[in-house]
Structures are given as structure tokens and as C-alpha cells.
Design a protein around this motif. Structure first.
Motif, PDB file in Angstrom:
ATOM      1  N   THR A  87      -6.408  -3.791   7.009  1.00 27.93           N
ATOM      2  CA  THR A  87      -7.961  -3.674   6.811  1.00 27.93           C
ATOM      3  C   THR A  87      -8.358  -3.349   5.637  1.00 27.93           C
ATOM      4  O   THR A  87      -9.344  -4.128   5.036  1.00 27.93           O
ATOM      5  CB  THR A  87      -8.397  -2.509   7.744  1.00 27.93           C
ATOM      6  OG1 THR A  87      -7.928  -2.815   9.307  1.00 27.93           O
ATOM      7  CG2 THR A  87      -9.914  -2.370   7.554  1.00 27.93           C
ATOM      8  N   ARG A  88      -7.614  -2.463   4.895  1.00 25.45           N
ATOM      9  CA  ARG A  88      -7.917  -2.066   3.443  1.00 25.45           C
ATOM     10  C   ARG A  88      -8.073  -3.323   2.440  1.00 25.45           C
ATOM     11  O   ARG A  88      -8.566  -3.757   1.573  1.00 25.45           O
ATOM     12  CB  ARG A  88      -7.287  -0.947   3.016  1.00 25.45           C
ATOM     13  CG  ARG A  88      -7.487  -0.586   1.456  1.00 25.45           C
ATOM     14  CD  ARG A  88      -8.968  -0.032   1.477  1.00 25.45           C
ATOM     15  NE  ARG A  88      -9.495   0.420   0.095  1.00 25.45           N
ATOM     16  CZ  ARG A  88     -10.263  -0.338  -0.413  1.00 25.45           C
ATOM     17  NH1 ARG A  88     -10.853  -1.461   0.052  1.00 25.45           N
ATOM     18  NH2 ARG A  88     -10.608   0.074  -1.907  1.00 25.45           N
ATOM     19  N   LEU A  94      -1.809  -2.115  10.207  1.00 29.85           N
ATOM     20  CA  LEU A  94      -2.868  -2.516  10.511  1.00 29.85           C
ATOM     21  C   LEU A  94      -3.961  -1.842   9.641  1.00 29.85           C
ATOM     22  O   LEU A  94      -5.077  -2.442   9.116  1.00 29.85           O
ATOM     23  CB  LEU A  94      -3.535  -2.346  12.039  1.00 29.85           C
ATOM     24  CG  LEU A  94      -2.637  -3.062  13.055  1.00 29.85           C
ATOM     25  CD1 LEU A  94      -3.048  -2.432  14.516  1.00 29.85           C
ATOM     26  CD2 LEU A  94      -2.926  -4.441  13.015  1.00 29.85           C
ATOM     27  N   GLU A  95      -3.591  -0.562   9.446  1.00 32.09           N
ATOM     28  CA  GLU A  95      -4.785   0.281   8.613  1.00 32.09           C
ATOM     29  C   GLU A  95      -4.703  -0.485   7.315  1.00 32.09           C
ATOM     30  O   GLU A  95      -5.815  -0.569   6.379  1.00 32.09           O
ATOM     31  CB  GLU A  95      -4.445   1.647   8.324  1.00 32.09           C
ATOM     32  CG  GLU A  95      -4.445   2.207   9.688  1.00 32.09           C
ATOM     33  CD  GLU A  95      -4.277   3.928   9.598  1.00 32.09           C
ATOM     34  OE1 GLU A  95      -4.925   4.561  10.303  1.00 32.09           O
ATOM     35  OE2 GLU A  95      -3.492   4.137   8.948  1.00 32.09           O
ATOM     36  N   ARG A 142       3.319   0.165  13.095  1.00 27.70           N
ATOM     37  CA  ARG A 142       2.250  -0.936  13.481  1.00 27.70           C
ATOM     38  C   ARG A 142       0.837  -0.345  13.092  1.00 27.70           C
ATOM     39  O   ARG A 142       0.085  -1.035  12.593  1.00 27.70           O
ATOM     40  CB  ARG A 142       2.213  -0.601  14.977  1.00 27.70           C
ATOM     41  CG  ARG A 142       1.138  -1.651  15.569  1.00 27.70           C
ATOM     42  CD  ARG A 142       1.048  -1.615  17.009  1.00 27.70           C
ATOM     43  NE  ARG A 142      -0.150  -2.354  17.745  1.00 27.70           N
ATOM     44  CZ  ARG A 142      -1.337  -1.608  17.823  1.00 27.70           C
ATOM     45  NH1 ARG A 142      -1.495  -0.444  17.231  1.00 27.70           N
ATOM     46  NH2 ARG A 142      -2.192  -2.375  18.270  1.00 27.70           N
ATOM     47  N   ARG A 143       0.653   0.970  13.191  1.00 22.60           N
ATOM     48  CA  ARG A 143      -0.620   1.477  12.958  1.00 22.60           C
ATOM     49  C   ARG A 143      -0.927   1.467  11.445  1.00 22.60           C
ATOM     50  O   ARG A 143      -2.026   0.995  11.027  1.00 22.60           O
ATOM     51  CB  ARG A 143      -0.956   2.884  13.243  1.00 22.60           C
ATOM     52  CG  ARG A 143      -2.215   3.638  13.101  1.00 22.60           C
ATOM     53  CD  ARG A 143      -2.241   5.116  13.580  1.00 22.60           C
ATOM     54  NE  ARG A 143      -3.783   5.497  12.954  1.00 22.60           N
ATOM     55  CZ  ARG A 143      -4.625   5.742  14.258  1.00 22.60           C
ATOM     56  NH1 ARG A 143      -4.333   5.433  15.307  1.00 22.60           N
ATOM     57  NH2 ARG A 143      -5.610   6.172  13.615  1.00 22.60           N
ATOM     58  N   LEU A 144       0.124   1.887  10.618  1.00 17.17           N
ATOM     59  CA  LEU A 144      -0.122   1.823   9.108  1.00 17.17           C
ATOM     60  C   LEU A 144      -0.209   0.315   8.636  1.00 17.17           C
ATOM     61  O   LEU A 144      -0.995   0.152   7.724  1.00 17.17           O
ATOM     62  CB  LEU A 144       1.358   2.585   8.454  1.00 17.17           C
ATOM     63  CG  LEU A 144       1.218   3.859   8.758  1.00 17.17           C
ATOM     64  CD1 LEU A 144       2.608   4.455   7.852  1.00 17.17           C
ATOM     65  CD2 LEU A 144       0.209   4.602   8.029  1.00 17.17           C
ATOM     66  N   PHE A 173      -6.464  -5.803  17.774  1.00 16.48           N
ATOM     67  CA  PHE A 173      -5.647  -4.941  16.918  1.00 16.48           C
ATOM     68  C   PHE A 173      -6.089  -3.639  16.956  1.00 16.48           C
ATOM     69  O   PHE A 173      -6.486  -3.170  15.725  1.00 16.48           O
ATOM     70  CB  PHE A 173      -5.391  -5.800  15.574  1.00 16.48           C
ATOM     71  CG  PHE A 173      -4.644  -7.145  15.639  1.00 16.48           C
ATOM     72  CD1 PHE A 173      -3.601  -7.588  16.580  1.00 16.48           C
ATOM     73  CD2 PHE A 173      -4.979  -8.017  15.049  1.00 16.48           C
ATOM     74  CE1 PHE A 173      -2.949  -8.591  16.777  1.00 16.48           C
ATOM     75  CE2 PHE A 173      -4.380  -9.409  14.752  1.00 16.48           C
ATOM     76  CZ  PHE A 173      -3.416  -9.500  15.586  1.00 16.48           C
ATOM     77  N   ASP A 174      -6.350  -3.126  18.015  1.00 19.50           N
ATOM     78  CA  ASP A 174      -6.912  -1.628  17.976  1.00 19.50           C
ATOM     79  C   ASP A 174      -5.946  -0.737  17.429  1.00 19.50           C
ATOM     80  O   ASP A 174      -4.429  -1.110  17.729  1.00 19.50           O
ATOM     81  CB  ASP A 174      -7.225  -1.241  19.465  1.00 19.50           C
ATOM     82  CG  ASP A 174      -7.800   0.153  19.479  1.00 19.50           C
ATOM     83  OD1 ASP A 174      -8.923   0.082  19.076  1.00 19.50           O
ATOM     84  OD2 ASP A 174      -7.093   0.978  19.842  1.00 19.50           O
ATOM     85  N   LEU A 175      -6.088   0.258  16.610  1.00 19.75           N
ATOM     86  CA  LEU A 175      -5.179   0.847  16.122  1.00 19.75           C
ATOM     87  C   LEU A 175      -4.539   1.912  17.282  1.00 19.75           C
ATOM     88  O   LEU A 175      -3.372   2.380  17.153  1.00 19.75           O
ATOM     89  CB  LEU A 175      -5.749   2.046  15.270  1.00 19.75           C
ATOM     90  CG  LEU A 175      -6.469   1.489  13.780  1.00 19.75           C
ATOM     91  CD1 LEU A 175      -7.099   2.503  12.936  1.00 19.75           C
ATOM     92  CD2 LEU A 175      -5.348   0.651  12.924  1.00 19.75           C
ATOM     93  N   ASP A 176      -5.127   2.309  18.239  1.00 19.81           N
ATOM     94  CA  ASP A 176      -4.483   3.316  19.068  1.00 19.81           C
ATOM     95  C   ASP A 176      -4.082   2.502  20.504  1.00 19.81           C
ATOM     96  O   ASP A 176      -3.336   3.184  21.229  1.00 19.81           O
ATOM     97  CB  ASP A 176      -5.386   4.313  19.207  1.00 19.81           C
ATOM     98  CG  ASP A 176      -5.835   5.049  18.061  1.00 19.81           C
ATOM     99  OD1 ASP A 176      -4.681   5.327  17.532  1.00 19.81           O
ATOM    100  OD2 ASP A 176      -6.859   5.339  17.765  1.00 19.81           O
ATOM    101  N   TYR A 220       2.561  -8.044   9.292  1.00 19.43           N
ATOM    102  CA  TYR A 220       1.167  -8.216   9.649  1.00 19.43           C
ATOM    103  C   TYR A 220       0.463  -9.050   8.627  1.00 19.43           C
ATOM    104  O   TYR A 220       0.456  -8.999   7.373  1.00 19.43           O
ATOM    105  CB  TYR A 220       0.296  -6.766   9.716  1.00 19.43           C
ATOM    106  CG  TYR A 220      -1.140  -7.058  10.159  1.00 19.43           C
ATOM    107  CD1 TYR A 220      -1.575  -7.992  10.950  1.00 19.43           C
ATOM    108  CD2 TYR A 220      -2.168  -6.170   9.483  1.00 19.43           C
ATOM    109  CE1 TYR A 220      -2.976  -8.257  11.059  1.00 19.43           C
ATOM    110  CE2 TYR A 220      -3.335  -6.304   9.803  1.00 19.43           C
ATOM    111  CZ  TYR A 220      -3.959  -7.080  10.529  1.00 19.43           C
ATOM    112  OH  TYR A 220      -5.202  -7.459  10.842  1.00 19.43           O
TER     113      TYR A 220
END
Length: 265
Positions: free
Chosen positions: A19-20, A15-16, A11-13, A141-144, A118
Motif C-alpha cells: 500500500t505504501r 500488504l501494508e 502477509r500483513r506486512l 486483500f484485507d489486512l485482517d 506480493y
């Protein structure tokens, strides 16, 4: 690696990477290159791939990783592997149409069991939870911190009036001919793995793909459809679409709510 370990990481990857991708999408014009198979690739594909690959290898160094943008990984074979399309729908990205996704999935014994899709330009995030239920998360969609999460489920279709979704960039006569076998209430086009997600949420009953795809294109969406109670089957004989095939190439397939009465080709 447990599912409880896996889901927060992918999930975090996703989202990151999203963003990029959006930094490049919203920026000045970007270069488009052609790979050996004549498919396009951009700086966004490459940046997202580097980010996701590094994150997965750090978190799960003992799990095989297959990713679209790393040709060396396409010769790997194993029963359990992570599979990534860092920017699915590159043509939609190039034309700034918004229908592109980040796809990360886990395949076990030929079956995509967990995944995340995503769509950063659409601000839609779908994934399977550790227990296998597919959800859509909404919010900032906060990373944490996980936002509001709603379970999703495929439709209970009315076979006399189906909702069908098909590819935006690859909607050809063969696809139209197959769609013509059904009683259709509405037919729409969408790009990338969003088509799987529309089936998973019940916004569409049926997604036929009569065209070339690779396993990294479909594994994450497949997992989301399955976790929502749907199925993804081969176009020719309606048996389950399996993964880990030679060169990771798919046959034609259909993603659907199980209540749809499927037609033969």
C-alpha cells in the motif's frame, strides 16, 4: 516463533508495504538515488523497508533479520533468519512497468521454508501457508481477513514444448543461449520475483537466471516455488540453491517444475 505465528505477520506486512509503495508509485515524480553498488533506490524502497523491519522486529525480536536496504545486516550470519527485499524490481518501479514485488521469507538451515511475494501493481499475492503449501490469495486483500485462497502447483511440463520466463531487465545473450538449448513453445519476460510465481502457478515451466542476484531477491520466491512442488537449483551442477552464503550472494540458478529435463550450461 511458529509457522502459525509467522504467516499472518508476513502477509500483513507485505500488504501494508505494498500500500505504501503504491502511494508513491501513483504519486508525483520521485527521486532515484544510487547505492554503493550502483543499484537504484527510491523512497518506496526505504519506506517499505522501515515498515517491514519494524513489524518483524516487534513480532519476532529474537530472530535474525537480513534486509537489502540495511547494509549492517549483510554481515550477520546464522542458521535461521528472516530475509527481506522490500521492493524487488526497483527498475520496474522506476519505469512504472508494474512488475515489482514485496518479498519476505524465513530461511532455516540454508533453505527458504516459508515466504510471501506480493505484487501490488498486479494485485497478485502468493505465500506459503503454515503447513508449507503455496497458495494464491485473491480478493480485496484485507489486512485482517484472508480472502479466497487457492493452492497452486507447478506444471507437468511437455519437454517438447516448454513455457519459459526470463528476466525483463537482465535478459542478455547468455540467457538467450541457454533458453536455446530447449524446445520452447513460448518465452516471456517478467520482472522481480513474479518469475518464480509464474513457475509456481504453472504459468511457466522454467526460469533460468544467468546473472547476479542476492538472497533477498530470491528467498521468498524460492519458498513459493518449493511449496508448489517445484525446485530451485544451481545453474552449474543442478544441486539445491542454498542460503546463508557469504555476503548473501547467489550463483546462477534455475527455478523449474521437476518434470523439466534440465540442460547443462
Amino acid at each position: 516463533m511458529t509457522y502459525d505465528d509467522l504467516i499472518p505477520v508476513i502477509r500483513r506486512l507485505a500488504l501494508e508495504a505494498g500500500t505504501r509503495i503504491m502511494e508513491i508509485y501513483d504519486g508525483p515524480d520521485f527521486d532515484v538515488k544510487l547505492k554503493s553498488d550502483e543499484s537504484p533506490v527510491t523512497a518506496a524502497d526505504e519506506a517499505a523497508d522501515a515498515l517491514i523491519s519494524a513489524g518483524l522486529r516487534k513480532a519476532f525480536p529474537d530472530v535474525m533479520l537480513v534486509t537489502e536496504e540495511q547494509a549492517d545486516s549483510h554481515s550477520l550470519q546464522g542458521d535461521t533468519f528472516l530475509i527481506v527485499d522490500p521492493l524487488d524490481g526497483t527498475k520496474e518501479f522506476i519505469h512504472r512497468r508494474g512488475d515489482f514485488t514485496v518479498n519476505i521469507a524465513l530461511v532455516e538451515n540454508g533453505v527458504p521454508t516459508r515466504g510471501v511475494v506480493y505484487a501490488p501493481a498486479k494485485e497478485r499475492l502468493f505465500y506459503t501457508t503454515a503447513d508449507g503449501q503455496s497458495v494464491e490469495e485473491t480478493g480485496a486483500f484485507d489486512l485482517d481477513t484472508v480472502g479466497a485462497v487457492s493452492p497452486i502447483s507447478v506444471s507437468e511440463p511437455d519437454n517438447s514444448a516448454l513455457l519459459i520466463v526470463a528476466s525483463k531487465s537482465h535478459r542478455d545473450q547468455a540467457t538467450e543461449d541457454y533458453i536455446g538449448k530447449y524446445q520452447v513453445a513460448d518465452s516471456k519476460s517478467a520482472g522481480s520475483s513474479l518469475k518464480f510465481c509464474l513457475v509456481a502457478t504453472g504459468e511457466a515451466d522454467l526460469y533460468p537466471r544467468v546473472g547476479r542476484t542476492m538472497e533477498w531477491d530470491t528467498a521468498a520466491g524460492h519458498a513459493v516455488v518449493t511449496g508448489a512442488g517445484g525446485q530451485v537449483v544451481r545453474f552449474d551442477d543442478h544441486t539445491s540453491l542454498l542460503y546463508g552464503k557469504e555476503e548473501y550472494a547467489n550463483p546462477f540458478f534455475i527455478a523449474t517444475a521437476p518434470g523439466v529435463v534440465l540442460k547443462k550450461p
